[in-house]
Design an enzyme around this catalytic site. Structure first.
Site, short mmCIF file in Angstrom:
data_model
loop_
_atom_site.label_atom_id
_atom_site.label_comp_id
_atom_site.label_asym_id
_atom_site.label_seq_id
_atom_site.Cartn_x
_atom_site.Cartn_y
_atom_site.Cartn_z
N LYS A 10 0.82 -1.22 0.00
CA LYS A 10 0.00 0.00 0.00
C LYS A 10 0.86 1.28 0.00
O LYS A 10 2.06 1.23 0.26
CB LYS A 10 -0.93 -0.04 1.22
N TYR A 50 -12.50 -2.24 -3.95
CA TYR A 50 -13.04 -2.32 -2.59
C TYR A 50 -14.57 -2.25 -2.55
O TYR A 50 -15.14 -1.92 -1.51
CB TYR A 50 -12.44 -1.19 -1.73
N PHE A 58 -15.67 3.60 6.64
CA PHE A 58 -14.30 3.96 6.29
C PHE A 58 -14.04 3.94 4.78
O PHE A 58 -12.92 4.20 4.35
CB PHE A 58 -13.30 3.05 7.01
N ARG A 86 -1.87 -14.39 4.92
CA ARG A 86 -2.61 -13.73 6.01
C ARG A 86 -1.82 -13.82 7.31
O ARG A 86 -1.82 -12.89 8.11
CB ARG A 86 -4.00 -14.35 6.16
N THR A 92 -5.46 -6.99 10.73
CA THR A 92 -5.75 -5.74 10.01
C THR A 92 -5.28 -4.52 10.79
O THR A 92 -4.66 -3.61 10.24
CB THR A 92 -7.28 -5.62 9.76
N ARG A 103 2.50 -6.21 9.35
CA ARG A 103 1.76 -5.05 9.90
C ARG A 103 2.30 -4.63 11.26
O ARG A 103 2.39 -3.44 11.54
CB ARG A 103 0.27 -5.37 9.95
N ASN A 113 -2.14 0.30 6.62
CA ASN A 113 -1.63 -0.94 7.22
C ASN A 113 -0.72 -1.75 6.28
O ASN A 113 -0.59 -2.95 6.40
CB ASN A 113 -2.79 -1.78 7.78
N HIS A 116 -2.34 -5.39 1.66
CA HIS A 116 -3.63 -6.07 1.51
C HIS A 116 -3.33 -7.50 1.11
O HIS A 116 -2.38 -7.75 0.36
CB HIS A 116 -4.48 -5.41 0.43
N GLU A 127 -9.64 -11.03 -7.39
CA GLU A 127 -8.73 -9.89 -7.24
C GLU A 127 -7.56 -9.98 -8.23
O GLU A 127 -7.14 -8.96 -8.79
CB GLU A 127 -8.23 -9.82 -5.79
#
Ligand code: CMP
Length: 139
Positions: A10, A50, A58, A86, A92, A103, A113, A116, A127
């Site tokens: 990100k 998203y 948010f 993950r 998250t 993270r 964060n 993704h 995705e």
């Protein structure tokens, strides 16, 4: 089984020049980068990506953040890649993430964060197809 998942590094991470550091953590977790591209998403692209979150409070801030700078979209391959990714990302909210996760190590906030990752194999396929043509993925 060998599986693929979708990852985004990100804007908070690219801004701090952490593309390599984050990718190294993914690779050290046993994941292989089989496609990678640095892009600056358009608002439309981020909103579409998203879309499942569009009713969340948010959503607008998230979209603005995701277009605030470049991101690196990647396809990761490996044994149980979705779960493995993950695990190495961590929770998250970085405040809840385990030591040693991406993270916990790098994220600035629940929004900024750093990464993704797809939450299921089904969503990974959707995705991946959103950003990559099949021939751009080289296993
Ligand atoms: P990501 O895995 O990209 O999926 C949705 C994103 O929304 C999430 O990571 C966070 O960056 C962001 N986000 C911002 N606020 C929240 C929140 N309160 N709960 C969940 N996700 C949030």
């Amino acid at each position: 089984a060998t599986e693929r998942t979708f990852s985004i590094i990100k804007p908070d991470a690219t801004r701090r020049n952490l593309t390599g550091a984050v990718t190294k953590m993914l690779e050290d977790a046993g994941l292989r980068v089989v496609a990678s591209r640095r892009i600056h998403m358009t608002r439309e692209q981020a909103e579409g990506f998203y879309a499942v979150h569009k009713e969340r409070p948010f959503f607008n801030d998230l979209v603005s953040f995701m277009i605030s700078g470049p991101v690196v979209v990647q396809v990761l391959e490996g044994e149980n890649a979705v779960a493995k990714n993950r695990e190495v990302m961590g929770a998250t909210n970085p405040a809840n993430a385990e030591e040693g996760t991406i993270r916990k190590t790098h994220a600035e906030s629940i929004e900024a964060n750093s990464v993704h990752g797809s939450d299921s194999a089904e969503n990974a396929a959707i995705e991946i197809a959103y950003f990559f043509k099949p021939e751009e993925i080289v296993g």
